[in-house]
Design an enzyme around this catalytic site. Structure first.
Site, short mmCIF file in Angstrom:
data_model
loop_
_atom_site.label_atom_id
_atom_site.label_comp_id
_atom_site.label_asym_id
_atom_site.label_seq_id
_atom_site.Cartn_x
_atom_site.Cartn_y
_atom_site.Cartn_z
N SER A 27 -32.92 2.19 55.22
CA SER A 27 -31.88 1.41 55.90
C SER A 27 -31.03 0.62 54.91
O SER A 27 -31.56 -0.07 54.06
CB SER A 27 -32.48 0.38 56.87
OG SER A 27 -33.74 0.71 57.29
N HIS A 58 -28.71 4.37 60.35
CA HIS A 58 -29.24 5.65 59.88
C HIS A 58 -28.27 6.75 60.28
O HIS A 58 -28.24 7.19 61.42
CB HIS A 58 -30.61 5.93 60.51
CG HIS A 58 -31.62 4.90 60.16
ND1 HIS A 58 -32.36 4.96 59.00
CD2 HIS A 58 -31.99 3.76 60.77
CE1 HIS A 58 -33.15 3.91 58.94
NE2 HIS A 58 -32.94 3.16 59.99
N HIS A 80 -38.31 7.70 62.70
CA HIS A 80 -39.34 6.66 62.72
C HIS A 80 -40.18 6.77 63.99
O HIS A 80 -39.69 7.24 65.03
CB HIS A 80 -38.70 5.27 62.73
CG HIS A 80 -37.79 5.00 61.58
ND1 HIS A 80 -36.46 5.36 61.57
CD2 HIS A 80 -38.02 4.39 60.39
CE1 HIS A 80 -35.91 4.99 60.43
NE2 HIS A 80 -36.82 4.41 59.70
N TYR A 82 -40.91 4.35 65.83
CA TYR A 82 -40.34 3.46 66.86
C TYR A 82 -39.19 4.08 67.63
O TYR A 82 -38.73 3.53 68.62
CB TYR A 82 -39.95 2.10 66.25
CG TYR A 82 -38.90 2.12 65.17
CD1 TYR A 82 -37.57 2.42 65.45
CD2 TYR A 82 -39.24 1.80 63.86
CE1 TYR A 82 -36.61 2.42 64.46
CE2 TYR A 82 -38.28 1.80 62.86
CZ TYR A 82 -36.97 2.10 63.16
OH TYR A 82 -36.04 2.11 62.18
N GLU A 83 -38.71 5.24 67.17
CA GLU A 83 -37.68 5.95 67.95
C GLU A 83 -38.33 6.82 69.03
O GLU A 83 -37.62 7.46 69.81
CB GLU A 83 -36.85 6.84 67.03
CG GLU A 83 -36.00 6.05 66.03
CD GLU A 83 -35.38 6.93 64.97
OE1 GLU A 83 -34.27 7.44 65.21
OE2 GLU A 83 -36.00 7.12 63.91
N ALA A 110 -36.50 -0.06 53.13
CA ALA A 110 -36.38 -1.51 53.18
C ALA A 110 -37.74 -2.04 53.61
O ALA A 110 -38.41 -1.42 54.44
CB ALA A 110 -35.31 -1.90 54.19
N MET A 202 -41.61 0.12 58.08
CA MET A 202 -41.85 0.99 59.25
C MET A 202 -41.60 2.47 58.94
O MET A 202 -41.28 3.24 59.83
CB MET A 202 -40.98 0.54 60.42
CG MET A 202 -41.19 -0.92 60.80
SD MET A 202 -40.06 -1.45 62.07
CE MET A 202 -40.27 -3.24 61.97
N SER A 203 -41.74 2.84 57.67
CA SER A 203 -41.49 4.25 57.32
C SER A 203 -42.43 4.68 56.20
O SER A 203 -43.45 4.04 55.95
CB SER A 203 -40.03 4.42 56.88
OG SER A 203 -39.80 3.75 55.66
N ASN A 226 -36.31 -9.01 53.00
CA ASN A 226 -36.65 -10.29 53.65
C ASN A 226 -38.11 -10.58 53.32
O ASN A 226 -38.82 -9.71 52.83
CB ASN A 226 -36.48 -10.17 55.17
CG ASN A 226 -37.37 -9.06 55.74
OD1 ASN A 226 -37.05 -7.88 55.63
ND2 ASN A 226 -38.49 -9.44 56.32
N HIS A 243 -32.70 -8.68 61.99
CA HIS A 243 -32.43 -7.28 61.62
C HIS A 243 -31.09 -7.14 60.88
O HIS A 243 -30.99 -6.39 59.92
CB HIS A 243 -32.45 -6.39 62.87
CG HIS A 243 -32.30 -4.92 62.58
ND1 HIS A 243 -33.17 -4.22 61.77
CD2 HIS A 243 -31.37 -4.02 62.96
CE1 HIS A 243 -32.77 -2.96 61.68
NE2 HIS A 243 -31.68 -2.81 62.40
N1 HPA Z 1 -41.36 -5.77 58.42
C1 HPA Z 1 -41.39 -4.45 58.68
N2 HPA Z 1 -40.43 -3.63 58.28
C2 HPA Z 1 -39.41 -4.13 57.58
C3 HPA Z 1 -39.32 -5.50 57.28
C4 HPA Z 1 -40.36 -6.36 57.73
O1 HPA Z 1 -40.35 -7.59 57.50
N3 HPA Z 1 -38.16 -5.67 56.57
C5 HPA Z 1 -37.59 -4.45 56.46
N4 HPA Z 1 -38.33 -3.52 57.07
#
Ligand code: HPA
Length: 270
Positions: A27, A58, A80, A82-83, A110, A202-203, A226, A243
């Site tokens: 991302s 994406h 992902h 989550y999709e 990310a 998440m990947s 972050n 996000h």
């Molecule tokens: N958690 C999970 N996935 C992420 C994060 C996070 O803090 N930042 C970017 N992808």
């Protein structure tokens, strides 16, 4: 079992012979795809048998061309859990690339920083992973593959050398992969820290399993966008994750990230 012959034939048909190397962009890290020379782009929707990518940020296109002197396939966008896809669907891209003939895979993402060593905008060399998704792309097959050196050691050394030469700070760390899409609670971040994770995302983890199963050599790079749960576990007063902020920091770190990847590519042997 998902059919990968169909997408593999589509790749052969659209791009000819497979490049040695492929890169999956996470991302906000799409910038790199724009500097591919002599690029041929195909949207994922035109690769027969590939699922459609849905999440904002994406794009979902495969770019084949030259980058830093190497012929590469760049996956801009990935699938992902989550999709709503399952582990086999998520890894169909990686498995089609391997079947096409790609030997080396650079996975980027990310991630939220867990270790106190990380600040937003930092880059992390993934040294190892913890699969916290509760699933595997190899589920249903008796594929008891070794995962003790999932992230290729010579590639890691090459990345460290290239980072030093290009003046980019690259810190090593363990990546924990979760299903998402919600970000972690503070208690979950404390748990991940306790089990040895330095960053969470998440990947990547399922793609690495599929890539190792297919015999590919893997390099993994995270952009720390972050602090996980806003850094609450480290006593940060701004304890939340946004996000939009994750995507913004990813884009800001994009130039540094592109420099690093360009420096690394020529050093990765097939
Ligand atoms: N958690 C999970 N996935 C992420 C994060 C996070 O803090 N930042 C970017 N992808």
């Amino acid at each position: 079992m998902i059919d990968i012959r169909t997408p593999c034939l589509a790749l052969q048909d659209k791009f000819g012979e497979a490049p040695e190397l492929a890169i999956v962009l996470g991302s906000g890290l799409g910038l790199l795809a724009e500097s591919v020379e002599g690029a041929r782009m195909v949207p994922y929707t035109e690769v027969a048998g590939w699922p459609m990518s849905t999440v904002a940020g994406h794009a979902g296109e495969l770019v084949v061309g030259r980058l830093a002197g190497r012929r590469v396939a760049v996956m801009r966008g990935r699938w992902h859990l989550y999709e709503g896809y399952d582990a086999a669907q998520i890894t169909i891209g990686v498995r089609s690339l391997a079947r096409w003939g790609v030997k080396s895979l650079v996975l980027t993402n990310a991630a939220g920083g867990i270790s106190g060593a990380f600040r937003p905008g930092d880059l992390m060399l993934i040294t190892d992973q913890i699969n916290m998704t509760g699933t595997s792309p190899l589920s249903g097959t008796p594929a008891f593959i070794d995962m003790s050196n999932a992230y290729d050691v010579p590639y890691r050394l090459a990345a460290i050398g290239a980072a030093q030469e290009s003046g980019v700070d690259l810190k090593p760390g363990v990546y924990a992969g979760v299903a998402g899409p919600q970000y972690e609670t503070v208690a979950e971040v404390r748990m991940l820290a306790a089990v040895g994770a330095d960053a969470v995302g998440m990947s990547t983890v399922l793609e690495v399993i599929a890539a190792r199963h297919a015999g590919m050599r893997v390099l993994g790079l995270s952009c720390i966008t972050n602090l996980a749960a806003g850094g609450a576990h480290l006593g940060s007063p701004v304890a939340q994750v946004d996000h939009a902020e994750v995507l913004r920091i990813g884009r800001e770190a994009g130039a540094k990230f592109s420099t690093l990847v360009r420096a690394i590519l020529p050093t990765l042997k097939p």
